[in-house]
Design an enzyme around this catalytic site. Structure first.
Site: not given
Length: 371
Positions: A160-161, A163-164, A187, A340
């Site tokens: 779930i998620g 990324g690339w 993208e 961060c």
């Protein structure tokens, strides 16, 4: 200047305005003080973007400011409080709003992200166990996740998620599992589909609330921060609904030390729109009655090191992007990565890996939880 109570607290942390140390802020515009008093974190970040102050070590400055508690003495105005109200009253991560972070951040430029990430394009905390190398540390992170999930050949893994697609690619090729990866970034999905061609990986452009099917294992890395406090429970309910009996679910998420519906206003405006960091209490509440918490692992200090490596790579690669994005963008990303890092170093935020099994299954405790 700042009020004397703030100046004294800064001094107690070894911070001197216009001082000699590399973490001392050098003020170039006197309007800096009023802007920070009015806008707090937002004013601090924006004034850096505008060149009103400089600092050789933003990461260490932010770490020291947080640890000494000076930020708590800069009181918010009524206007500041009113700006936070929408996050308290509205679902800022509804289906319609959830795609904003994909459009404004993750779809920014694959080329830019790949210039500072590792070869597997992991845009999340690495695991620096027995290595100082970023690429190796990201592989260590993926191996750790696989061990915790007891991943094996033939498993149906939901990402779930996604990324690339680096995690999906690694798990499918290394462990022989089939992967269904869900994402809303056009993208990222376009790149991932091409990069994983020939592997048993399917990429779906889909909101997490619309996930269907049944999976032996579920993983979500760096996604829960975008869900929002009003949706933490629905996220967990989705995971519970599609996880097979005796399956395992690993949640990898940045977390705050206190429960709150809002996030840092500067990060919210410029980096992660509508983001919200869960606390350990909120994670536990969201999973209550749905999952058994098998293991809770705090990797937070690894994120400090990860962000510092990303910053080093970003600065090296910047000349290739300078004309396209401009100086204010560079200062924005520099402030993002370093502030961060400082926040993780101060221990104000954490990185949790939470391993869960379905409540009611009565399955054997995973081996990793018995370490």
């Amino acid at each position: 200047m700042f009020p004397s109570i703030i100046v004294e607290k800064l001094k107690s942390a070894g911070i001197l305005i216009n001082g000699p140390d590399e973490w001392d802020p050098q003020v170039r515009d006197e309007r800096f003080y009023g802007r920070v008093m009015r806008e707090k974190n937002l004013g601090l970040g924006e004034s850096y973007m505008d060149g009103w102050w400089e600092c050789g070590r933003i990461d260490e400055l932010i770490c020291r400011v947080i640890k000494c508690g000076a930020e708590n003495d800069i009181k918010g105005s009524l206007r500041y409080a009113l700006l936070l109200l929408p996050m308290e009253l509205l679902n800022m991560q509804s289906r319609r709003r959830s795609r904003r972070v994909a459009r404004e951040h993750y779809d920014l430029s694959n080329e830019l992200f790949f210039s500072f990430l590792d070869p597997l394009h992991q845009y999340s905390c690495a695991y620096f166990r027995d290595t100082d190398d970023l690429a190796e540390a990201q592989v260590r992170k993926l191996e750790l996740i696989a061990r915790k999930l007891e991943l094996k050949e033939g498993d149906r893994l939901l990402d779930i998620g996604s990324g690339w697609g680096g995690l999906a690619k690694f798990m499918a090729s290394r462990f022989g599992c089939s992967v269904t990866a869900v994402n809303i970034s056009k993208e990222q999905l376009a790149f991932a589909r091409e990069d994983c061609r020939g592997l048993p990986v399917e990429f779906l452009e889909r909101d997490y609330r619309d996930i269907e099917g049944e999976y032996d294992k579920i993983v979500s890395v760096g996604m829960f921060e975008h869900v929002g406090a009003k949706n933490f429970r629905s996220f967990m309910e989705t995971a519970r609904r599609v996880l097979a009996k005796n399956g395992l679910f690993l949640l990898h998420t940045i977390a705050g030390d206190t429960s709150a519906t809002n996030c840092d206003r500067w990060l919210n405006r410029y980096i992660f729109p509508n983001g919200s960091l869960p606390s350990a209490a909120e994670i536990a509440s969201a999973m209550e009655g749905l999952f058994v918490m098998e293991d809770l692992h705090n990797l937070g200090q690894n994120y400090d090191r990860t962000l510092m490596r990303w910053h080093e790579n970003f600065i090296k690669a910047w000349p290739a992007f300078a004309e396209r994005y401009g100086e204010r963008f560079r200062r924005m990303w520099e402030y993002y990565l370093l502030s961060c890092a400082g926040a993780f170093r101060s221990r104000a935020i954490q990185l949790y890996q939470v391993l869960m099994s379905r409540e009611g299954d009565g399955r054997a405790q995973p081996r990793i939880a018995m370490r």
